[in-house]
Design an enzyme around this catalytic site. Structure first.
Site, short mmCIF file in Angstrom:
data_model
loop_
_atom_site.label_atom_id
_atom_site.label_comp_id
_atom_site.label_asym_id
_atom_site.label_seq_id
_atom_site.Cartn_x
_atom_site.Cartn_y
_atom_site.Cartn_z
N THR A 40 30.27 68.14 74.44
CA THR A 40 31.12 68.16 73.24
C THR A 40 31.18 66.77 72.63
O THR A 40 31.00 66.59 71.42
CB THR A 40 32.56 68.57 73.65
OG1 THR A 40 32.50 69.84 74.31
CG2 THR A 40 33.47 68.67 72.44
N SER A 145 35.25 72.00 77.74
CA SER A 145 36.24 72.86 77.08
C SER A 145 35.68 73.43 75.79
O SER A 145 34.61 73.04 75.33
CB SER A 145 37.49 72.03 76.75
OG SER A 145 37.15 70.95 75.90
N HIS A 445 44.25 32.58 68.14
CA HIS A 445 44.89 32.63 66.82
C HIS A 445 43.82 32.40 65.76
O HIS A 445 42.99 31.51 65.92
CB HIS A 445 45.96 31.56 66.71
CG HIS A 445 46.57 31.50 65.35
ND1 HIS A 445 47.48 32.45 64.91
CD2 HIS A 445 46.38 30.64 64.31
CE1 HIS A 445 47.84 32.15 63.66
NE2 HIS A 445 47.18 31.07 63.27
P1 FAD Z 1 32.02 68.49 77.62
O1 FAD Z 1 31.76 67.26 76.86
O2 FAD Z 1 32.64 69.63 76.90
O3 FAD Z 1 30.63 68.94 78.24
C1 FAD Z 1 30.46 70.11 78.94
C2 FAD Z 1 29.00 70.51 78.90
O4 FAD Z 1 28.81 71.58 79.80
C3 FAD Z 1 28.53 71.01 77.55
O5 FAD Z 1 27.35 70.33 77.18
C4 FAD Z 1 28.28 72.49 77.77
O6 FAD Z 1 27.20 72.99 76.98
C5 FAD Z 1 27.92 72.50 79.23
N1 FAD Z 1 28.12 73.79 79.90
C6 FAD Z 1 29.22 74.58 79.87
N2 FAD Z 1 29.05 75.66 80.64
C7 FAD Z 1 27.81 75.55 81.17
C8 FAD Z 1 27.05 76.35 82.06
N3 FAD Z 1 27.53 77.48 82.59
N4 FAD Z 1 25.81 75.93 82.38
C9 FAD Z 1 25.29 74.79 81.87
N5 FAD Z 1 25.97 73.99 81.04
C10 FAD Z 1 27.21 74.37 80.70
N6 FAD Z 1 37.64 62.27 73.51
C11 FAD Z 1 37.78 60.92 73.51
O7 FAD Z 1 38.02 60.35 74.58
N7 FAD Z 1 37.64 60.19 72.37
C12 FAD Z 1 37.38 60.76 71.19
O8 FAD Z 1 37.26 60.07 70.18
C13 FAD Z 1 37.24 62.18 71.14
N8 FAD Z 1 36.98 62.81 69.97
C14 FAD Z 1 36.82 64.16 69.95
C15 FAD Z 1 36.58 64.78 68.72
C16 FAD Z 1 36.43 66.15 68.66
C17 FAD Z 1 36.16 66.80 67.34
C18 FAD Z 1 36.50 66.91 69.86
C19 FAD Z 1 36.30 68.39 69.82
C20 FAD Z 1 36.76 66.32 71.07
C21 FAD Z 1 36.92 64.93 71.13
N9 FAD Z 1 37.21 64.27 72.32
C22 FAD Z 1 37.38 62.91 72.34
C23 FAD Z 1 37.33 65.00 73.59
C24 FAD Z 1 36.02 64.87 74.40
O9 FAD Z 1 34.96 65.36 73.62
C25 FAD Z 1 36.13 65.65 75.70
O10 FAD Z 1 37.28 65.23 76.41
C26 FAD Z 1 34.90 65.40 76.57
O11 FAD Z 1 33.73 65.80 75.91
C27 FAD Z 1 35.02 66.16 77.90
O12 FAD Z 1 33.89 65.91 78.65
P2 FAD Z 1 33.35 66.96 79.73
O13 FAD Z 1 32.14 66.32 80.32
O14 FAD Z 1 34.45 67.38 80.61
O15 FAD Z 1 32.95 68.24 78.88
#
Ligand code: FAD
Ligand code: NAI
Length: 466
Positions: A40, A145, A445
């Site tokens: 994401t 998520s 500063h």
């Molecule tokens: P994700 O980044 O959601 O990655 C999960 C991955 O798992 C995805 O690529 C998905 O395709 C994959 N996946 C899921 N199920 C399967 C499966 N069964 N098999 C194989 N692959 C799978 N956070 C910040 O800290 N700063 C920010 O500026 C910020 N801006 C954001 C802006 C937006 C518009 C959004 C929506 C979110 C933002 N966030 C930000 C939140 C941040 O994107 C998430 O907290 C972060 O991406 C979570 O990381 P993760 O690795 O847990 O999951």
């Protein structure tokens, strides 16, 4: 030979976990269902939203702030397609970077949907339906998520959009209706307001940014209102009629009552995100979820099934990229037999609007509720030399310290570059610093960081410039 670790998901949690595991000598693979790595955050979250926030802020500065500094330029013209290309190039550069890091660290990659097919087994289903099973000693679930949906408001990613659609609109909407005054609503609402949209935000609660320090939220709302964003608090959207040329949203007081129709060209649904724990075979594998559908873990990211771990947005805690990354590192270290750890008391939270909002640690509301005796030191940017000369003097720094020990418990900043300023105090908190330690640290500063020092001095009632 089986893998030591298979990570499902390549977002900031998953890819960082895989790289750290490889650094520690573990034979590691990552399974990703999407075409590009980075999850994401890199594809439809942090990175593209920050690209549009940056570009739209410069657009606004060129149009409204240059003249006062003696820079005469014609009114800027928006080339939205080029701005979107600028964003896409940034995304591409970042996702390619993850690809490069996987290769550099010899992390194997598998494109397809991963499923926990029992302890030590990950089944990968490719886009063509072909299946293969990876044998592994450990599994990390890092599936992140997904957008939370709202009954009666069907997202088509064209006119009724989630953040994903709001990052790719083909034209500036005349009116954008945002549902939810959280981080996404305020960041993307800011982008489209700067580019010319009329923006109205409908929020269910009687305040914006629930969970954040309420003084910060109040001040920030006033600043956004001055910029032209309209807020309707304590209201909800009960449905959106998309039959006509303009969308018709039914808006009702949160407590119930008379409904009103609000017309808009685009509706952004930004009411939160939900853990992505479906289709992973978790129930069959015996991996327990909590009442919100998040994977349950203990203090060492272990799920209810031995050898299966989970990190990031799919488990409890703030849905932030850096939180997911730090959990990824800690989980990899734990799997490798080391003592990985995440300090949840010092996770910064930044909203990348103008001005920025940045907080770390506990809010004043939380301290009051917990009955903790604290001292507060506050310093406004109007009294900071650099902010004054730059004419970026909106906002303040507030430091909350334990009344007895003076240990910093929370810091809350509204102001230009707040996201950078929060780094210093996060480090201070990580080291268990007292407000006095920050007050006695020499700050260059003229910098905005002097406001942090002054707020620390104010904790003890002795700010110099106020
Ligand atoms: P994700 O980044 O959601 O990655 C999960 C991955 O798992 C995805 O690529 C998905 O395709 C994959 N996946 C899921 N199920 C399967 C499966 N069964 N098999 C194989 N692959 C799978 N956070 C910040 O800290 N700063 C920010 O500026 C910020 N801006 C954001 C802006 C937006 C518009 C959004 C929506 C979110 C933002 N966030 C930000 C939140 C941040 O994107 C998430 O907290 C972060 O991406 C979570 O990381 P993760 O690795 O847990 O999951
Ligand atoms: P959010 O949880 O930040 O805000 C959702 C808002 O919608 C809340 O104010 C809530 O009260 C309100 N709401 C809920 N239901 C509603 C309804 N039916 N009608 C009206 N209002 C309603 O969620 P958001 O903004 O969707 O962001 C999701 C997550 O993404 C956040 O938790 C955040 O952690 C992450 N994120 C982080 C960013 C950053 O760090 N800069 C940027 C963007 C997202």
């Amino acid at each position: 030979m089986p893998y030591d670790l298979v990570v499902i998901g390549s977002g900031p949690g998953g890819y960082v976990c895989a790289i750290r595991a490889a650094q520690l000598g573990l034979k590691t693979a990552v399974v990703e269902k999407d075409k590009t790595f980075g999850g994401t955050c890199l594809n439809v979250g942090c990175i593209p939203s920050k690209a549009l926030l940056y570009a739209s802020e410069l657009f606004e500065e060129a149009g409204h702030k240059f003249a006062a500094m003696g820079i005469g330029v014609p009114a800027p013209k928006l080339d939205l397609a080029r701005m979107m290309k600028f964003k896409d190039e940034g995304v591409e550069g970042n996702v390619k970077g993850v690809d490069f890091l996987f290769k550099k660290n010899k992390v194997d990659t598998f494109q397809g949907t991963g499923r926990v097919a029992g302890a030590g087994k990950v089944e990968v289903t490719g886009a063509d339906g072909k299946k293969q099973t990876l044998d592994t000693k450990n599994i990390v679930i890092a599936t992140g998520s997904d957008v939370a949906r709202l009954n009666g408001v069907d997202i088509d990613e064209k006119r009724i959009v989630s953040s994903t659609g709001a990052l790719t609109l083909g034209a500036v909407p005349k009116k954008l209706l945002v549902i939810g005054a959280g981080v996404i609503g305020l960041e993307l609402g800011s982008v489209w307001r700067r580019l010319g949209a009329e923006v109205e935000v409908i929020e269910f609660l009687d305040r914006i940014l629930p969970g954040m320090d309420s003084e910060v939220a109040r001040q920030f709302q006033r600043i956004l209102e001055k910029q032209g964003i309209k807020f309707r608090l304590a209201h909800k959207v009960t449905g959106v009629d998309s039959k006509g040329k303009t969308l018709k949203a039914s808006v009702q007081p949160a407590a119930g009552g008379k409904s009103e129709i609000v017309e808009a060209d685009v509706v952004l649904v930004s009411i939160g995100r939900v853990p992505y724990s479906e289709g992973l075979g978790l129930k069959e594998a015996g991996v327990a979820l909590d009442d919100k559908g998040r994977v349950k873990v203990d203090g060492h990211f272990r799920t209810s099934v031995p050898g299966v771990f989970a990190i990031g947005d799919v488990i409890a805690g703030p849905m932030l990229a850096h939180k997911a990354e730090d959990e990824g590192i800690a989980a990899a270290e734990i799997i490798a037999g080391q003592a990985g750890h995440v300090n949840y008391d010092a996770i910064p939270n930044v909203i990348y609007t103008y001005p920025e909002v940045a907080t770390v640690g506990r809010s004043e509301d939380e301290l009051k509720q917990a009955g903790v005796a604290y001292k507060a030191g506050k310093f406004p940017f109007t009294a900071n030399g650099r902010a004054k000369v730059n004419k970026t003097s909106e906002g303040f720094v507030k430091i909350l310290a334990d009344a007895k020990s003076d240990r910093v418990l929370g810091v809350h900043i509204v102001g230009a570059d707040a996201g950078t300023l929060i780094g210093e105090v996060t480090l201070a908190m990580e080291f268990g610093a007292a407000a006095e330690d920050i007050a006695r640290t020499c700050h260059a500063h003229p910098t905005l960081s002097e406001a942090v020092k002054e707020a620390a001095l104010a904790v003890d009632g002795r700010p110099i410039h106020m």
